[in-house]
Enzyme design. Structure first.
Site, PDB file in Angstrom:
ATOM      1  N   ASP A 120     -10.261 -13.269  -7.099  1.00 29.96           N
ATOM      2  CA  ASP A 120     -11.132 -13.648  -8.369  1.00 29.96           C
ATOM      3  C   ASP A 120     -11.207 -12.006  -8.969  1.00 29.96           C
ATOM      4  OD1 ASP A 120     -11.389 -16.306  -8.054  1.00 29.96           O
ATOM      5  OD2 ASP A 120     -13.249 -16.172  -7.193  1.00 29.96           O
ATOM      6  N   ASP A 137      -8.349 -20.447 -12.035  1.00 33.11           N
ATOM      7  CA  ASP A 137      -9.607 -21.267 -12.370  1.00 33.11           C
ATOM      8  C   ASP A 137      -9.563 -21.414 -14.039  1.00 33.11           C
ATOM      9  OD1 ASP A 137     -10.731 -20.737  -9.727  1.00 33.11           O
ATOM     10  OD2 ASP A 137     -11.579 -18.890 -10.285  1.00 33.11           O
TER      11      ASP A 137
END
Length: 176
Positions: A120, A137
Site C-alpha cells: 500500500d 484498492d
C-alpha cells in the site's frame, strides 16, 4: 460480438493489473533505494509512503494470509463466474464495476501470494487519517460503487401476479 466482449474484458483487466503492479514495484524500488518515509504530493492532504499490509482494509485480519487468500480467491471466482455468465450483459455500468473489482482483487492477490502482504502506498489525511491504500484498492472501491449505483438506480422492479403476469413498477425498458 462475444469475442469483442472477451477481448475487452481481458485487455482492460491486464492493463489495470499492469498499472497496479507497476505502481507497487515503483514504490518498493523508490522507498527501499532512498532513506525517506514519505513523499508529499499535496502538503497536508496526500502523500506517498510504503506500507506492508498483512491484513485487509483498515487493518482487519492481520496475519491471516491464507484465510484472506482463500476468501479473496473464492470472491474472484464468483465475479469471474458472473462475468462468464454475462448476467449483466445489458448493463455496461455493472460489467465495468465487476471488471474493476476483478482486476483490483487479482492485483492484491498477486501481492499476497508472492510477498505474503499487499503493498500500500497512497495516504490521504486531510480531514481524517485514512488507511494507506493502493491502485487495486481504488479499482475495487470504484467498482463496488458502480455496482451499487446499478443495483439502486438501474434494476427493474417487477411485481408478479398470481396469474403469472408481470407488472413493471419502474421503467423496465431501461437497464443502465
Amino acid at each position: 460480438m462475444r469475442n469483442v466482449y472477451w477481448l475487452t474484458i481481458g485487455l482492460v483487466t491486464a492493463i489495470l493489473i499492469g498499472i497496479d503492479q507497476w505502481t507497487k514495484m515503483a514504490i518498493v524500488h523508490h522507498f527501499t533505494a532512498v532513506d525517506v518515509q514519505a513523499v508529499s504530493l499535496w502538503d497536508g492532504v496526500l502523500e506517498l509512503t510504503y506500507v506492508k499490509n498483512y491484513g485487509i482494509a483498515w487493518g482487519m485480519l492481520q496475519n491471516q494470509r491464507w484465510i484472506v487468500t482463500v476468501a479473496t480467491s473464492l470472491m474472484l471466482l464468483f465475479v469471474l463466474f458472473v462475468l462468464i455468465k454475462r448476467w449483466f450483459r445489458s448493463s455496461n455500468l455493472a460489467t465495468a464495476g465487476l471488471l474493476l473489482v476483478f482486476a483490483g482483487g487479482i492485483g492484491n492477490l498477486i501481492d499476497r501470494i508472492a510477498n505474503g502482504f499487499v503493498v500500500d502506498f497512497i495516504h490521504y489525511y486531510k480531514w481524517f487519517d485514512f488507511p494507506v491504500f493502493n491502485f487495486a484498492d481504488c479499482c475495487i472501491s470504484i467498482g463496488a460503487v458502480l455496482i451499487l449505483i446499478y443495483a439502486f438506480f438501474f434494476t427493474e422492479t417487477k411485481e408478479e401476479h398470481t396469474d403469472g403476469t408481470v407488472l413493471c413498477k419502474d421503467d423496465c425498458g431501461t437497464n443502465g
